[in-house]
Write a protein that holds these residues in place. Structure first.
Motif, PDB file in Angstrom:
ATOM      1  N   ASP A  32      -3.526  11.405  17.738  1.00 52.83           N
ATOM      2  CA  ASP A  32      -4.785  11.489  16.984  1.00 52.83           C
ATOM      3  C   ASP A  32      -4.991  10.320  16.026  1.00 52.83           C
ATOM      4  OD1 ASP A  32      -5.445  13.779  18.185  1.00 52.83           O
ATOM      5  OD2 ASP A  32      -5.091  15.105  16.450  1.00 52.83           O
ATOM      6  N   THR A  33      -3.910   9.624  15.688  1.00 48.69           N
ATOM      7  CA  THR A  33      -4.049   8.514  14.730  1.00 48.69           C
ATOM      8  C   THR A  33      -4.358   7.200  15.449  1.00 48.69           C
ATOM      9  OG1 THR A  33      -1.720   7.833  14.789  1.00 48.69           O
ATOM     10  CG2 THR A  33      -2.306   9.610  13.248  1.00 48.69           C
ATOM     11  N   ILE A  34      -4.428   7.252  16.794  1.00 49.79           N
ATOM     12  CA  ILE A  34      -4.672   6.024  17.567  1.00 49.79           C
ATOM     13  C   ILE A  34      -6.131   5.992  18.034  1.00 49.79           C
ATOM     14  CG2 ILE A  34      -3.960   4.655  19.575  1.00 49.79           C
ATOM     15  CD1 ILE A  34      -1.302   6.254  19.553  1.00 49.79           C
ATOM     16  N   PHE A  35      -6.784   4.887  17.796  1.00 51.02           N
ATOM     17  CA  PHE A  35      -8.171   4.696  18.238  1.00 51.02           C
ATOM     18  C   PHE A  35      -8.202   3.453  19.139  1.00 51.02           C
ATOM     19  CE2 PHE A  35      -8.254   6.990  14.301  1.00 51.02           C
ATOM     20  CZ  PHE A  35      -9.235   7.955  14.487  1.00 51.02           C
ATOM     21  N   LEU A  36      -8.635   3.636  20.371  1.00 45.71           N
ATOM     22  CA  LEU A  36      -8.695   2.511  21.316  1.00 45.71           C
ATOM     23  C   LEU A  36     -10.039   1.797  21.104  1.00 45.71           C
ATOM     24  CD1 LEU A  36      -7.767   0.866  23.745  1.00 45.71           C
ATOM     25  CD2 LEU A  36      -8.442   2.744  25.235  1.00 45.71           C
ATOM     26  N   THR A  37      -9.959   0.661  20.424  1.00 40.38           N
ATOM     27  CA  THR A  37     -11.193   0.005  19.955  1.00 40.38           C
ATOM     28  C   THR A  37     -11.567  -1.253  20.735  1.00 40.38           C
ATOM     29  OG1 THR A  37      -9.857  -1.238  18.382  1.00 40.38           O
ATOM     30  CG2 THR A  37     -10.895   0.795  17.574  1.00 40.38           C
ATOM     31  N   GLY A  38     -10.578  -1.864  21.424  1.00 37.19           N
ATOM     32  CA  GLY A  38     -10.781  -3.247  21.888  1.00 37.19           C
ATOM     33  C   GLY A  38     -10.370  -4.175  20.757  1.00 37.19           C
ATOM     34  N   ASN A  39     -10.296  -5.469  21.054  1.00 39.99           N
ATOM     35  CA  ASN A  39      -9.851  -6.418  20.039  1.00 39.99           C
ATOM     36  C   ASN A  39     -11.061  -7.105  19.388  1.00 39.99           C
ATOM     37  OD1 ASN A  39      -8.629  -8.606  18.600  1.00 39.99           O
ATOM     38  ND2 ASN A  39      -6.813  -8.300  19.869  1.00 39.99           N
ATOM     39  N   THR A  40     -11.052  -7.132  18.055  1.00 41.77           N
ATOM     40  CA  THR A  40     -12.191  -7.721  17.329  1.00 41.77           C
ATOM     41  C   THR A  40     -12.304  -9.226  17.541  1.00 41.77           C
ATOM     42  OG1 THR A  40     -10.814  -7.894  15.349  1.00 41.77           O
ATOM     43  CG2 THR A  40     -12.231  -5.933  15.534  1.00 41.77           C
ATOM     44  N   VAL A  41     -11.265  -9.850  18.139  1.00 45.46           N
ATOM     45  CA  VAL A  41     -11.379 -11.285  18.402  1.00 45.46           C
ATOM     46  C   VAL A  41     -12.557 -11.549  19.344  1.00 45.46           C
ATOM     47  CG1 VAL A  41      -9.854 -11.455  20.442  1.00 45.46           C
ATOM     48  CG2 VAL A  41     -10.011 -13.366  18.868  1.00 45.46           C
TER      49      VAL A  41
ATOM     50  N   ALA B  27       0.847  -1.204   0.000  1.00 43.03           N
ATOM     51  CA  ALA B  27       0.000   0.000   0.000  1.00 43.03           C
ATOM     52  C   ALA B  27       0.878   1.249   0.000  1.00 43.03           C
ATOM     53  CB  ALA B  27      -0.922  -0.006   1.217  1.00 43.03           C
ATOM     54  N   PHE B  28       1.907   1.217   0.819  1.00 47.41           N
ATOM     55  CA  PHE B  28       2.823   2.366   0.881  1.00 47.41           C
ATOM     56  C   PHE B  28       3.432   2.633  -0.499  1.00 47.41           C
ATOM     57  CE2 PHE B  28       7.357   3.508   1.217  1.00 47.41           C
ATOM     58  CZ  PHE B  28       7.197   4.836   1.604  1.00 47.41           C
ATOM     59  N   TYR B  29       3.838   1.587  -1.197  1.00 49.28           N
ATOM     60  CA  TYR B  29       4.439   1.782  -2.523  1.00 49.28           C
ATOM     61  C   TYR B  29       3.466   2.480  -3.483  1.00 49.28           C
ATOM     62  CZ  TYR B  29       8.551  -1.086  -1.424  1.00 49.28           C
ATOM     63  OH  TYR B  29       9.710  -1.576  -0.886  1.00 49.28           O
ATOM     64  N   GLN B  30       2.171   2.261  -3.276  1.00 54.30           N
ATOM     65  CA  GLN B  30       1.174   2.923  -4.142  1.00 54.30           C
ATOM     66  C   GLN B  30       0.652   4.211  -3.495  1.00 54.30           C
ATOM     67  OE1 GLN B  30       0.914   1.790  -7.167  1.00 54.30           O
ATOM     68  NE2 GLN B  30       2.271   0.126  -6.515  1.00 54.30           N
ATOM     69  N   LYS B  31       1.280   4.626  -2.403  1.00 59.80           N
ATOM     70  CA  LYS B  31       0.843   5.826  -1.670  1.00 59.80           C
ATOM     71  C   LYS B  31      -0.621   5.745  -1.243  1.00 59.80           C
ATOM     72  CE  LYS B  31       4.451   8.808  -3.372  1.00 59.80           C
ATOM     73  NZ  LYS B  31       4.820   9.805  -4.366  1.00 59.80           N
ATOM     74  N   ILE B  32      -1.004   4.552  -0.814  1.00 61.53           N
ATOM     75  CA  ILE B  32      -2.354   4.338  -0.286  1.00 61.53           C
ATOM     76  C   ILE B  32      -2.241   4.296   1.243  1.00 61.53           C
ATOM     77  CG2 ILE B  32      -4.305   2.718  -0.172  1.00 61.53           C
ATOM     78  CD1 ILE B  32      -3.315   1.623  -2.928  1.00 61.53           C
ATOM     79  N   ALA B  33      -3.181   4.938   1.914  1.00 60.49           N
ATOM     80  CA  ALA B  33      -3.145   4.980   3.381  1.00 60.49           C
ATOM     81  C   ALA B  33      -3.359   3.580   3.968  1.00 60.49           C
ATOM     82  CB  ALA B  33      -4.218   5.928   3.895  1.00 60.49           C
ATOM     83  N   VAL B  34      -2.745   3.364   5.133  1.00 62.58           N
ATOM     84  CA  VAL B  34      -2.804   2.051   5.785  1.00 62.58           C
ATOM     85  C   VAL B  34      -3.418   2.180   7.178  1.00 62.58           C
ATOM     86  CG1 VAL B  34      -1.399   0.166   6.734  1.00 62.58           C
ATOM     87  CG2 VAL B  34      -0.727   1.264   4.584  1.00 62.58           C
ATOM     88  N   GLY B  35      -4.401   1.355   7.460  1.00 59.75           N
ATOM     89  CA  GLY B  35      -4.956   1.257   8.809  1.00 59.75           C
ATOM     90  C   GLY B  35      -4.557  -0.081   9.410  1.00 59.75           C
ATOM     91  N   HIS B  36      -4.039  -0.054  10.639  1.00 52.19           N
ATOM     92  CA  HIS B  36      -3.548  -1.293  11.265  1.00 52.19           C
ATOM     93  C   HIS B  36      -4.493  -1.730  12.381  1.00 52.19           C
ATOM     94  CE1 HIS B  36       0.005  -3.499  13.414  1.00 52.19           C
ATOM     95  NE2 HIS B  36      -0.811  -4.329  12.797  1.00 52.19           N
TER      96      HIS B  36
ATOM     97  N   ASP C 140      -0.877   4.649   8.846  1.00 55.86           N
ATOM     98  CA  ASP C 140      -1.458   5.979   9.063  1.00 55.86           C
ATOM     99  C   ASP C 140      -2.457   5.991  10.208  1.00 55.86           C
ATOM    100  OD1 ASP C 140      -0.582   7.537   6.434  1.00 55.86           O
ATOM    101  OD2 ASP C 140      -1.036   5.457   5.920  1.00 55.86           O
ATOM    102  N   LEU C 141      -3.210   4.891  10.317  1.00 56.79           N
ATOM    103  CA  LEU C 141      -4.249   4.790  11.339  1.00 56.79           C
ATOM    104  C   LEU C 141      -3.971   3.568  12.189  1.00 56.79           C
ATOM    105  CD1 LEU C 141      -7.584   5.201   9.377  1.00 56.79           C
ATOM    106  CD2 LEU C 141      -6.626   6.731  11.078  1.00 56.79           C
TER     107      LEU C 141
END
Ligand code: UD1
Length: 386
Positions: A168-177, A110-119, A147-148
């Motif tokens: 600001d790029t961090i979102f505390l979501t809990g784990n989807t497991v 994604a980075f090589y194509q300059k596309i944003a990445v959410g982890h 990025d996210l």
């Protein structure tokens, strides 16, 4: 012209699929977003089982798995395959999960194509670059490329901040497991095969085992199997049920040492709902898996983690998991204590939910929408139940 925002999810192994499935389901509820599911199929059988269970049909399947694949081979095949898809699809955001080679390569492509990445599941760390190998390095590299960040717990948020990630790029979501676990636990219509039900011996305490990590292949795996043999032989009221990973190196040791032994049952990798069912019916879980460390506490089952390090200290802090290393004597001693000492067992066998509350996928999708300009507010944060 199609003005929908396009979100591509990339994954390749079973644990990523487990944790991405709730997000896919949540994204698909939104008409103003286009969801693309791309699988590298770093795993074939173990991935397909899960896709079927969650009724997910990939839009693209790179089908890269080969026998005894090396890290380089997985990396190069996935990187080339993803480049082509990203150029064609031009997603606005790529979501990657966890720390496998597929996860890292998705971020790099994604980075090589300059596309944003959410982890998804960002910020886990052991701070030992070779343990787990290569996962710890994959996590760090994804953080750098991303990025996210969707952090499962405050501990992981703290790790990201320590690494210099912008708050600001961090979102505390809990784990989807936990979302996936609750979904499956509630699906009583999905049958458990009779042969699995019948394999449990009446009146025996079930020791459920699973181990597959690269750093545990060879001697540590032999130590693990030796501890299992000793436990089952010294505790006649137990039965060992071992779910054997498809990795040929795992199979060689586990089948070589444990096949045909009394009160030991070796199972092919089981479907996710069967694993959850087995966890529920077990007395004690022994594993080197990350996901099972997260699921055990929710099901009030003690988990002995057969590793030297863990990036998941929350279960240990909550008292439901224990890091026992990979020496036979240590594994044996810790398991024997829980088999002998009711009080020690009760102390560990309590429900705790340090990893999530079943809302992680909703929060993740809201964060994505916020970031894409499709909603005005940041999502609420997962409140940690320590
Ligand atoms: C991978 C991840 C690991 C994750 C684990 C979950 C990396 C480097 N490792 O490890 O983080 O915890 O998945 O399972 O990304 N195989 C099959 N059929 C399958 C799956 C695997 O035959 O359905 C065999 C293949 O021959 C493959 C071998 O298992 O060569 C190992 O798979 P690989 O993806 O390289 O690593 P894992 O040990 O599974």
């Amino acid at each position: 012209m199609n003005m929908k925002k396009k979100v591509a999810l990339v994954f390749g192994t079973r644990p990523e699929a487990v944790k991405m499935a709730p997000i896919i389901k949540e994204l698909q509820k939104h008409q103003d977003m286009d969801t693309k599911v791309i699988v590298t199929a770093q795993h074939r059988e173990m991935l397909d089982q899960f896709l079927k269970l969650f009724d997910i049909t990939p839009d693209n399947d790179l089908d890269i798995m080969e026998p005894n694949q090396t890290l380089t081979r997985i990396t190069t095949k996935a990187l080339e395959g993803l480049e082509k898809i990203f150029i064609e699809e031009k997603p606005d955001l790529v979501l990657t999960q966890g720390d496998t080679t597929t996860s890292f390569v998705a971020a790099l492509a994604a980075f090589y194509q300059k596309i944003a990445v959410g982890h998804v599941e960002a910020g886990l760390r052991t701070d030992n670059k070779y343990d787990p190998y290569p996962e710890e390095m994959n996590r760090r590299l994804i953080t750098t490329l991303g990025d996210l960040n969707f952090a499962p717990t405050p501990v992981s948020t703290g790790n990201l901040l320590k690494n210099g990630v912008v708050k600001d790029t961090i979102f505390l979501t809990g784990n989807t497991v936990i979302d996936a676990l609750l979904y499956i636990a509630g699906r009583e219509d999905i049958p458990i095969p009779e042969e699995v039900k019948n394999c449990l011996m009446p009146g025996k305490r079930i020791l459920l085992a699973e181990a597959h990590r690269r750093e545990n292949l060879g001697k540590p795996m032999e130590n693990i199997c030796q501890a299992m043999l000793d436990l089952v032989s010294d505790f006649p009221d137990t039965q060992l049920v071992f779910s054997v990973h498809k990795n040929p190196k795992v199979r060689e040791t586990v089948f070589g040492m444990l096949q045909g032994k009394e009160r030991i049952t070796l199972l092919e990798p089981v479907d996710y709902q069967v694993l959850v069912w087995l966890m529920k019916h077990s007395y004690l879980i022994l594993t080197d898996s990350g996901g099972i460390q997260e699921e055990g506490p929710s099901l009030a089952k003690p988990v002995l983690v057969m590793r030297k390090t863990t990036e998941r200290p929350e279960g240990v802090d909550a008292g439901t998991a224990k890091l026992v290393g990979v020496e036979s004597a240590d594994i044996y001693r810790e398991a024997a204590e829980l088999l002998n000492d009711r009080e020690a067992y009760e102390k560990m066998a309590k429900a705790a939910n340090p990893y999530g509350d079943g809302q992680a996928a909703r929060r993740t999708v809201e964060a994505v929408r916020y970031w894409l300009g499709l909603q005005n507010e940041r999502p609420d944060e997962f409140i940690w139940n320590k």
